[in-house]
Scaffold this active site. Sequence first.
Site, short mmCIF file in Angstrom:
data_model
loop_
_atom_site.label_atom_id
_atom_site.label_comp_id
_atom_site.label_asym_id
_atom_site.label_seq_id
_atom_site.Cartn_x
_atom_site.Cartn_y
_atom_site.Cartn_z
N LYS A 212 23.03 -0.85 44.76
CA LYS A 212 23.01 -2.32 44.83
C LYS A 212 23.38 -2.84 46.23
CE LYS A 212 23.59 -3.62 40.02
NZ LYS A 212 24.37 -4.40 39.05
N ASP B 146 22.60 -10.95 37.82
CA ASP B 146 23.65 -10.65 36.83
C ASP B 146 24.47 -11.89 36.44
OD1 ASP B 146 23.18 -7.95 36.38
OD2 ASP B 146 24.49 -7.29 38.00
P1 NAP Z 1 32.56 -1.00 38.88
O1 NAP Z 1 31.94 -1.70 40.03
O2 NAP Z 1 32.78 0.47 38.96
O3 NAP Z 1 33.96 -1.74 38.57
C1 NAP Z 1 34.77 -1.30 37.53
C2 NAP Z 1 36.03 -2.16 37.47
O4 NAP Z 1 36.77 -1.74 36.33
C3 NAP Z 1 36.94 -1.99 38.68
O5 NAP Z 1 37.55 -3.21 38.94
C4 NAP Z 1 37.95 -0.94 38.20
O6 NAP Z 1 39.23 -1.11 38.76
C5 NAP Z 1 38.06 -1.31 36.73
N1 NAP Z 1 38.43 -0.12 35.93
C6 NAP Z 1 37.72 1.02 35.81
N2 NAP Z 1 38.35 1.86 34.97
C7 NAP Z 1 39.49 1.23 34.58
C8 NAP Z 1 40.56 1.61 33.73
N3 NAP Z 1 40.58 2.79 33.10
N4 NAP Z 1 41.57 0.72 33.55
C9 NAP Z 1 41.55 -0.49 34.16
N5 NAP Z 1 40.55 -0.88 35.00
C10 NAP Z 1 39.54 -0.03 35.20
O7 NAP Z 1 31.70 -1.21 37.55
P2 NAP Z 1 30.78 -2.48 37.18
O8 NAP Z 1 29.40 -2.22 37.63
O9 NAP Z 1 31.48 -3.70 37.64
O10 NAP Z 1 30.74 -2.39 35.58
C11 NAP Z 1 31.87 -2.71 34.80
C12 NAP Z 1 31.48 -2.73 33.32
O11 NAP Z 1 30.54 -3.78 33.09
C13 NAP Z 1 30.78 -1.44 32.84
O12 NAP Z 1 31.20 -1.16 31.54
C14 NAP Z 1 29.33 -1.82 32.87
O13 NAP Z 1 28.55 -1.05 31.95
C15 NAP Z 1 29.38 -3.27 32.46
N6 NAP Z 1 28.23 -4.05 32.93
C16 NAP Z 1 27.49 -4.71 32.01
C17 NAP Z 1 26.41 -5.47 32.42
C18 NAP Z 1 25.59 -6.21 31.40
O14 NAP Z 1 24.48 -6.64 31.73
N7 NAP Z 1 26.09 -6.40 30.21
C19 NAP Z 1 26.10 -5.57 33.79
C20 NAP Z 1 26.89 -4.87 34.69
C21 NAP Z 1 27.95 -4.11 34.25
P3 NAP Z 1 39.59 -0.63 40.24
O15 NAP Z 1 39.09 -1.71 41.15
O16 NAP Z 1 41.06 -0.53 40.21
O17 NAP Z 1 38.89 0.70 40.43
#
Ligand code: NAP
Length: 280
Positions: A76, A112
């Site tokens: 991205k 998004d």
């Molecule tokens: P990302 O960029 O990797 O960010 C993940 C975030 O979650 C970070 O802030 C991370 O914290 C935090 N995190 C990860 N593991 C954790 C844990 N065990 N405890 C507490 N915090 C934790 O991922 P993303 O792309 O933003 O995606 C996040 C979620 O949204 C995923 O489940 C993804 O599938 C979902 N999503 C859904 C859609 C949709 O269309 N519905 C779109 C995009 C994403 P740190 O900063 O401390 O590492």
Amino acid sequence: MTEGQQAISGATRLAALFGYPARYSLSPSLHNAAYAAMGIDARYVVLPVQPEDLGVAVASVRAFDMLGASVTLPHKEGVIEFLDEISPTANALNAVNTIVNDSKRLIGHNTDGDGFVTSLNTDAGFTPAQQSCVVLGAGGAARAVVLALANAGASEIAIINRTPERSAACVDLAPQIARIGTTSDIATASLVVNATPVGQHGVGPADETPVDTALLSDQHLVVDLIYVPEQTQLLINAEKQGAQTLNGLGMLIHQAARQIELWTGQQAPVDIMRNAVTDN
Ligand code: NAP
């Protein structure tokens, strides 16, 4: 073939998802169902693209005069250098999830946040204007949600995240209304959004939740961006507390619908798209 789909011909346009690894995705079902219903002679496929091949993959959007491309992890941010222009939202987020092919001029967008707010409006009847919000997480999805909530007029956004530097970067997207939050912000918020993978299928224990259940009540709309499982432990707990709940499927569908609108100039059939990925 999807019902209503035209046979592949020399005129069929290609659209693709670039990601790595990008094997399992609902996007082909969403897009192909929409094209069939709209009478658009196109096919959408998943193309796993390794980081070192990203420039070639993007160039192929021009070379093959593709309808466009979706972009997912880990590309991205990396894709930006290969594009001709990026939208203000994609620029603010430093993340592109959609490439529009405008006569071989490639424009990066990020749908998004639009998808999230449209899902709030249409799937939960929730309007963010003047509402107090909590966002858990500060990664790519959280950033899109924070910017979209701010643009939709939210009164305040408390961001709660494990890594403070990332929370601070997220606050910078909407410094007038966003701030670093604590769990005490949850009780008083109208909207609570989980934008972490906690509770997602295959990520940690299935019964894990990012929020203390006692903080949730019938005053809340609780949204989990996760859609596998359909109901995370967070949503199960929230419902028991009387909260309204929403999973991330609507965001996924509406961000894809927005991509189709950018690519074709036509409104996407969201009900047909939803039916293509659910049993009901
Ligand atoms: P990302 O960029 O990797 O960010 C993940 C975030 O979650 C970070 O802030 C991370 O914290 C935090 N995190 C990860 N593991 C954790 C844990 N065990 N405890 C507490 N915090 C934790 O991922 P993303 O792309 O933003 O995606 C996040 C979620 O949204 C995923 O489940 C993804 O599938 C979902 N999503 C859904 C859609 C949709 O269309 N519905 C779109 C995009 C994403 P740190 O900063 O401390 O590492």
